[in-house]
Design an enzyme around this catalytic site. Structure first.
Site, short mmCIF file in Angstrom:
data_model
loop_
_atom_site.label_atom_id
_atom_site.label_comp_id
_atom_site.label_asym_id
_atom_site.label_seq_id
_atom_site.Cartn_x
_atom_site.Cartn_y
_atom_site.Cartn_z
N ASN A 38 1.05 -1.33 -0.10
CA ASN A 38 0.15 0.05 0.13
C ASN A 38 0.87 1.28 0.00
OD1 ASN A 38 -1.89 1.99 0.49
ND2 ASN A 38 -2.85 1.03 2.19
N ARG B 299 -2.37 -2.27 -3.49
CA ARG B 299 -3.67 -1.50 -3.40
C ARG B 299 -3.46 -0.09 -4.21
NH1 ARG B 299 -5.20 3.01 1.08
NH2 ARG B 299 -7.31 3.15 0.48
N HIS C 96 -13.19 2.54 -0.14
CA HIS C 96 -13.03 1.26 0.82
C HIS C 96 -13.97 0.11 0.22
CE1 HIS C 96 -13.35 4.63 4.12
NE2 HIS C 96 -12.30 4.33 3.94
N LEU D 116 -16.25 1.90 9.44
CA LEU D 116 -15.77 3.41 10.61
C LEU D 116 -14.53 3.41 10.95
CD1 LEU D 116 -19.27 2.91 12.38
CD2 LEU D 116 -19.02 4.17 10.09
N ARG E 229 -13.15 15.21 8.05
CA ARG E 229 -13.64 15.38 6.69
C ARG E 229 -15.22 15.57 7.25
NH1 ARG E 229 -11.97 10.16 3.53
NH2 ARG E 229 -9.96 9.93 4.64
N GLY F 193 -15.90 0.88 14.12
CA GLY F 193 -16.93 0.01 13.95
C GLY F 193 -16.37 -1.32 14.86
N GLU G 21 -8.21 -5.98 4.47
CA GLU G 21 -8.12 -5.44 3.00
C GLU G 21 -6.73 -6.11 2.20
OE1 GLU G 21 -9.46 -0.78 2.80
OE2 GLU G 21 -8.93 -1.68 4.71
P1 AMP Z 1 -8.83 3.00 11.19
O1 AMP Z 1 -8.54 4.20 10.32
O2 AMP Z 1 -9.61 1.69 10.75
O3 AMP Z 1 -7.27 2.57 11.76
O4 AMP Z 1 -9.67 3.50 12.61
C1 AMP Z 1 -9.13 4.55 13.14
C2 AMP Z 1 -10.32 5.10 13.97
O5 AMP Z 1 -10.66 4.01 15.07
C3 AMP Z 1 -9.78 6.16 15.14
O6 AMP Z 1 -10.72 7.19 15.11
C4 AMP Z 1 -9.94 5.65 16.42
O7 AMP Z 1 -10.53 6.69 17.22
C5 AMP Z 1 -10.96 4.56 16.57
N1 AMP Z 1 -10.70 3.61 17.56
C6 AMP Z 1 -9.93 2.49 17.55
N2 AMP Z 1 -10.04 1.87 18.78
C7 AMP Z 1 -11.14 2.34 19.46
C8 AMP Z 1 -11.81 2.27 20.44
N3 AMP Z 1 -11.44 1.35 21.32
N4 AMP Z 1 -13.02 3.04 20.74
C9 AMP Z 1 -13.19 3.86 19.86
N5 AMP Z 1 -12.79 4.21 18.78
C10 AMP Z 1 -11.44 3.43 18.52
#
Ligand code: AMP
Length: 406
Positions: free
Chosen positions: A7, A91, A180, A209, A241, A333, A385
């Site tokens: 990536n 990617r 995504h 998310l 965003r 999520g 992914e």
């Molecule tokens: P990603 O881009 O998929 O790596 O996700 C990053 C996002 O996941 C960040 O905004 C973090 O705030 C959120 N995140 C990671 N762990 C937690 C958690 N235990 N509770 C709430 N949000 C989380």
């Protein structure tokens, strides 16, 4: 077969090296600060100690050289010869309207990637640099491109066209593309397997998310609508965003604040969303802490985030004409029980009832979160992914080998 998944970003390259017989990751890592004299390569061979190498890595070609060298290294490596890298899967963010699936990279594909730069000026150029670097250092190794957009490309025109003059779509390819796609595809396929149903007979809403957030309406395995649009700015509010809003708002702000196009772009992409509303953080964990401490702006940010997901669940249930499963994935999520609980609250009218106790117990891995008897299955499914890229690459290369034998 062993597949290297890459990536490539503007100043970083993430990699995972898979053994496709076991589907296991043999090693993974990250090259950061490409272009600087103090670039860092962090390499983690599975089951062994992580190492960090600091050195001058001035471009993507040198970065790939480092990655190959560390995969081959005596103490930290996982292969003894370059030829053990059977294929490379890249990617690629934007496939435009050209690619509705993953492809073997040929000269013709390279040309199409270059043609699509206009649609993703920040993302496609580093993706192309990564491919060119691999061509140089692994000239005999097949390479494949897996696109963030391709899963959504076959959306119907009523979902992908905007309400602007049709000529602008023809002239500048302005339409909804969605992103995504690899994640939406992976978790929807997993959900169908977990429901023990052929994917062709399922209606699924997926919510990816993370720092970037998007949802997709997936009918029989095909994305029929998604929240991100021409760029990854549309739809849900995200860490930084804005997501959906009246397009006139930006024209008004530009006039009032005397902003250039570049400044307006930065405002919407970097200073909006959770950080813009809360004034504090783009990180959902910190927003949740703020909510629990009674911070009013953190609460606005959280509530807007949740409300918009709820609205799209309603919209996509209508677009699909029913719903079998709602899937949460991505950093938020997968990990935020608070977001999942609040999104599902009061959605019994749509057949969505989660087991709050189970949800709040932070269960690990793939979990069915809905109550017994809930009409809609609610899942939390960790996305992967890189595995999708490795699997697509393996399949394309095998097909290529088979056809060359015929
Ligand atoms: P990603 O881009 O998929 O790596 O996700 C990053 C996002 O996941 C960040 O905004 C973090 O705030 C959120 N995140 C990671 N762990 C937690 C958690 N235990 N509770 C709430 N949000 C989380």
């Amino acid at each position: 077969m062993k597949v290297l998944v890459l990536n490539s970003g503007s100043s970083s390259i993430k990699y995972q090296f898979f053994d496709m017989n076991t589907k296991e990751v043999l090693a993974k890592g990250l090259v950061e600060r490409i272009g600087m004299s103090s670039a860092i390569l962090t390499h983690t061979p599975t089951g062994k100690e992580q190492i960090k190498i600091v050195g001058e890595i001035l471009d993507h070609s040198i970065a790939i050289e480092y990655v190959i060298a560390v995969l081959l290294s005596k103490n930290h490596g996982v292969i003894t010869d370059k030829s053990e890298i059977d294929a490379v899967g890249h990617r690629v963010v934007h496939g435009g309207e050209t690619f509705s699936g993953s492809v073997l990279i040929t000269d013709q594909v390279m040309k199409a990637l270059v043609d699509n730069i206009e649609l993703a000026p920040l993302h496609n150029p580093p993706n192309i640099k990564g491919i060119e670097a691999c061509k140089k250092h692994l000239p005999n190794t097949p390479q494949c491109g897996v696109f963030d957009t391709s899963f959504h490309v076959k959306m119907p025109p009523h979902a992908f066209l905007y309400g602007i003059p049709y000529e602008l779509y023809k002239k500048y390819k302005i339409r909804r593309y969605g992103f995504h796609g690899t994640s939406h595809r992976f978790v929807s396929e997993r959900a169908a397997i977990l429901m023990n149903k052929p994917i062709t007979e399922t209606k699924i809403i997926t919510a990816h998310l993370g720092n970037g957030c998007s949802m997709a309406a997936i009918d029989g395995g095909h994305s029929i609508d998604t929240t991100m649009g021409f760029t990854p700015l549309e739809g849900l509010i995200m860490g930084t965003r804005s997501g959906d809003m009246d397009p006139s708002v930006i024209l008004h702000i530009m006039a009032k604040e005397e902003l250039s196009i570049q400044e307006a772009n930065t405002l919407l992409n970097k200073h909006s969303g959770l950080i813009g509303i809360s004034g504090d953080s783009s990180d959902m964990r910190e927003i949740e802490n703020g909510v629990n401490e009674g911070n009013k702006r953190a609460k606005y940010a959280f509530d807007i985030f949740v409300y918009r997901i709820k609205k799209y669940i309603g919209a996509y249930t209508a677009a699909l004409g029913g719903l079998d499963a709602l899937v949460f994935t991505g950093g938020i999520g997968e990990n935020s029980e608070m977001v999942r609980r609040e999104v599902c609250k009061n959605l019994e009218c749509a057949g969505i009832e989660i087991d709050v106790e189970l949800n709040d117990s932070r269960p690990k891995g793939e979990v069915l979160l809905s109550k017994k008897g809930s009409k809609v299955n609610v899942f939390k499914i960790p996305t992967n992914e890189e595995l999708v890229i490795a699997l697509d690459t393996e399949q394309i290369v095998k097909e290529q080998l088979d056809s060359s034998k015929e």
